[in-house]
Scaffold this active site. Structure first.
Site, PDB file in Angstrom:
ATOM      1  N   ASN A   8       4.593   6.172  -7.346  1.00 23.69           N
ATOM      2  CA  ASN A   8       6.206   6.180  -6.682  1.00 23.69           C
ATOM      3  C   ASN A   8       6.725   4.315  -7.222  1.00 23.69           C
ATOM      4  OD1 ASN A   8       7.760   5.876  -4.736  1.00 23.69           O
ATOM      5  ND2 ASN A   8       6.842   5.762  -2.673  1.00 23.69           N
ATOM      6  N   TRP A   9       7.305   5.373  -7.995  1.00 19.81           N
ATOM      7  CA  TRP A   9       8.302   4.277  -8.576  1.00 19.81           C
ATOM      8  C   TRP A   9       9.017   3.314  -7.589  1.00 19.81           C
ATOM      9  CZ3 TRP A   9       9.609   4.576 -14.095  1.00 19.81           C
ATOM     10  CH2 TRP A   9       8.214   4.241 -15.079  1.00 19.81           C
ATOM     11  N   LYS A  10       9.517   4.110  -6.135  1.00 23.42           N
ATOM     12  CA  LYS A  10      10.468   3.594  -5.584  1.00 23.42           C
ATOM     13  C   LYS A  10      12.337   3.429  -6.211  1.00 23.42           C
ATOM     14  CE  LYS A  10       6.764   1.600  -2.871  1.00 23.42           C
ATOM     15  NZ  LYS A  10       6.325   0.858  -1.787  1.00 23.42           N
ATOM     16  N   HIS A  92       8.619   9.028   4.019  1.00 26.42           N
ATOM     17  CA  HIS A  92       8.016   7.540   3.384  1.00 26.42           C
ATOM     18  C   HIS A  92       8.486   6.255   4.351  1.00 26.42           C
ATOM     19  CE1 HIS A  92       6.747   3.896   1.108  1.00 26.42           C
ATOM     20  NE2 HIS A  92       6.134   4.450   0.862  1.00 26.42           N
ATOM     21  N   GLU A  94       9.309   4.007   4.063  1.00 22.50           N
ATOM     22  CA  GLU A  94      10.126   3.367   3.779  1.00 22.50           C
ATOM     23  C   GLU A  94      11.957   3.787   4.095  1.00 22.50           C
ATOM     24  OE1 GLU A  94       9.033   1.957  -0.077  1.00 22.50           O
ATOM     25  OE2 GLU A  94       8.020   0.814   0.108  1.00 22.50           O
ATOM     26  N   GLU A 162      -0.763   6.593   5.029  1.00 27.04           N
ATOM     27  CA  GLU A 162      -0.372   5.079   4.606  1.00 27.04           C
ATOM     28  C   GLU A 162      -0.172   4.255   5.847  1.00 27.04           C
ATOM     29  OE1 GLU A 162       1.524   5.827  -0.009  1.00 27.04           O
ATOM     30  OE2 GLU A 162       2.894   5.933   2.138  1.00 27.04           O
ATOM     31  N   GLY A 168       2.295  -2.784   0.331  1.00 25.50           N
ATOM     32  CA  GLY A 168       3.234  -3.267  -0.821  1.00 25.50           C
ATOM     33  C   GLY A 168       2.172  -5.153  -0.069  1.00 25.50           C
ATOM     34  N   SER A 207      -1.488  -0.689  -1.075  1.00 28.21           N
ATOM     35  CA  SER A 207      -2.223  -1.708  -1.784  1.00 28.21           C
ATOM     36  C   SER A 207      -3.538  -0.557  -2.917  1.00 28.21           C
ATOM     37  CB  SER A 207      -2.657  -2.266  -0.900  1.00 28.21           C
ATOM     38  OG  SER A 207      -1.035  -3.133  -0.334  1.00 28.21           O
ATOM     39  N   GLY A 228       2.029   2.954  -4.651  1.00 23.11           N
ATOM     40  CA  GLY A 228       3.284   1.996  -4.892  1.00 23.11           C
ATOM     41  C   GLY A 228       3.366   1.481  -6.410  1.00 23.11           C
TER      42      GLY A 228
HETATM   43  C1  PEP Z   1       3.430   3.569  -1.363  1.00 23.80           C
HETATM   44  O1  PEP Z   1       4.923   2.739  -1.067  1.00 23.80           O
HETATM   45  O2  PEP Z   1       3.538   4.814  -1.196  1.00 23.80           O
HETATM   46  C2  PEP Z   1       2.395   2.182  -1.676  1.00 23.80           C
HETATM   47  C3  PEP Z   1       1.675   2.609  -1.535  1.00 23.80           C
HETATM   48  O3  PEP Z   1       2.659   1.555  -1.770  1.00 23.80           O
HETATM   49  P1  PEP Z   1       1.694   0.075  -2.440  1.00 23.80           P
HETATM   50  O4  PEP Z   1       0.619   1.232  -3.602  1.00 23.80           O
HETATM   51  O5  PEP Z   1       2.272  -1.442  -3.670  1.00 23.80           O
HETATM   52  O6  PEP Z   1       0.993  -0.428  -1.265  1.00 23.80           O
END
Ligand code: PEP
Length: 247
Positions: A8-10, A92, A94, A162, A168, A207, A228
Site C-alpha cells: 500500500n503506497w498510500k 484501511h 487511515e 492491521e 507505521g 510494520s 505500507g
Molecule cells: C498499512 O498502512 O497498511 C501498513 C501496514 O503500514 P506499515 O507497513 O508502514 O506499518
C-alpha cells in the site's frame, strides 16, 4: 491457496517512483506467491501498464460505493478496474480515522468492488487502547461482521488484520497475539460465509519488514501481508515477497 504480498503506497509516489516497480519485476519476475501494489490513483494506469503480462497485480486504495455520479474527488470501483486494477483496499484504518468510514460504508464499498469484478481487501484492526482494555477480539469481530461483503468468496475477498497501533510505528504484536487473532478471524469468517472462509487470504499488516517477515509468515492462518512503508522500495518489498514465497 496462493499467498499474497500486498503493498500500500498510500499518498506516496510520483512518476519517478515507477522505477521501483521496474526493479521489483526484474528481481522477482515469477514468485510463487501473488504480488500486489496499490499506488495512489494518479499512478494506477502507468503502473498497470508496467505490470501488464507480469506477476504483479495492481489495486486501488479506496472506492466509492456508487458506480458514477456527482461525487467530487471520488473514484468508483469500475473506474479502478478500467485503469487496470484487479484489487482495491477498503476500510484501511487511515480511511476509517481520516474520513470517518463506518463498517456499513466499508461493506457498501466492498459490495461495489465485487460488482465491478475487483477483489476487495477489507481492513480491520484494534487501537492500542482497545488492546490494552482486552477488547481486541470483540472489536475486530464486530468489524468483520459489519464490513465484509457476505457474498465474498475465496476468490473475491481478502481480509487484512492491521492493529492500528502497529501501522507505521515499527511495533508489532507478538507472534502469539497474531496467531490468536488470525485463528479467531478464520472461525469468524466461517460463521459468516461458510466453507469459502478456508480459502480467504487473511493478511497481517503493521510494520512488516524484511527483518520480521519470515517469523510472521510462519504463524498459522497468516496468508500474506499488507505492507505500507516497506512496499515503497523494491529491495524491501522484494525481500518480503521472497520470504512469503519461501514460507
Ligand atoms: C498499512 O498502512 O497498511 C501498513 C501496514 O503500514 P506499515 O507497513 O508502514 O506499518
Amino acid at each position: 491457496m496462493k499467498k499474497l504480498a500486498a503493498g500500500n503506497w498510500k499518498m506516496n509516489g510520483t512518476q519517478s517512483s515507477l522505477a521501483e516497480v521496474t526493479a521489483l519485476l526484474a528481481a522477482h519476475p515469477a514468485p510463487t506467491c501473488e504480488m500486489l501494489l496499490c499506488p495512489p490513483a494518479t499512478l494506477l494506469t502507468a503502473m498497470a501498464g508496467l505490470a501488464k503480462g507480469s506477476a504483479l497485480q495492481i489495486g486501488g486504495q479506496d472506492c466509492h460505493p456508487k458506480g458514477s455520479g456527482a461525487h467530487t474527488g471520488d473514484i468508483s470501483a469500475a473506474m479502478l478496474a478500467d485503469a487496470g486494477a484487479a484489487y482495491v483496499i477498503l476500510g484501511h484504518s487511515e480511511r476509517r480515522s481520516d474520513h470517518g468510514e463506518t463498517d456499513a460504508l466499508v461493506r457498501a464499498k466492498a459490495e461495489a468492488a465485487l460488482a465491478a469484478g475487483l477483489v476487495a481487501v477489507v481492513c480491520i484492526g484494534e487501537t492500542e487502547g482497545q488492546r490494552d482494555a482486552g477488547q481486541t477480539l470483540d472489536v475486530i469481530g464486530t468489524q468483520v461482521d459489519g464490513s465484509i461483503p457476505l457474498t465474498g468468496t475465496a476468490a473475491t475477498l481478502v481480509l487484512a488484520y492491521e492493529p492500528v497501533w502497529a501501522i507505521g510505528t515499527g511495533r508489532t504484536p507478538t507472534l502469539a497475539e497474531i496467531a490468536e487473532v488470525h485463528a479467531f478471524l478464520r472461525a469468524r469468517l466461517r460463521a459468516l460465509i461458510g466453507a469459502e472462509a478456508d480459502g480467504v487470504r487473511i493478511l497481517y499488516g503493521g510494520s512488516v519488514k524484511p527483518s520480521n517477515a519470515v517469523e510472521i509468515f510462519a504463524v498459522p492462518h497468516v496468508d500474506g501481508a499488507l505492507v505500507g512503508g516497506a512496499s515503497l522500495k523494491a529491495a524491501d518489498f522484494g525481500a518480503i515477497v521472497a520470504a512469503l514465497a519461501a514460507a
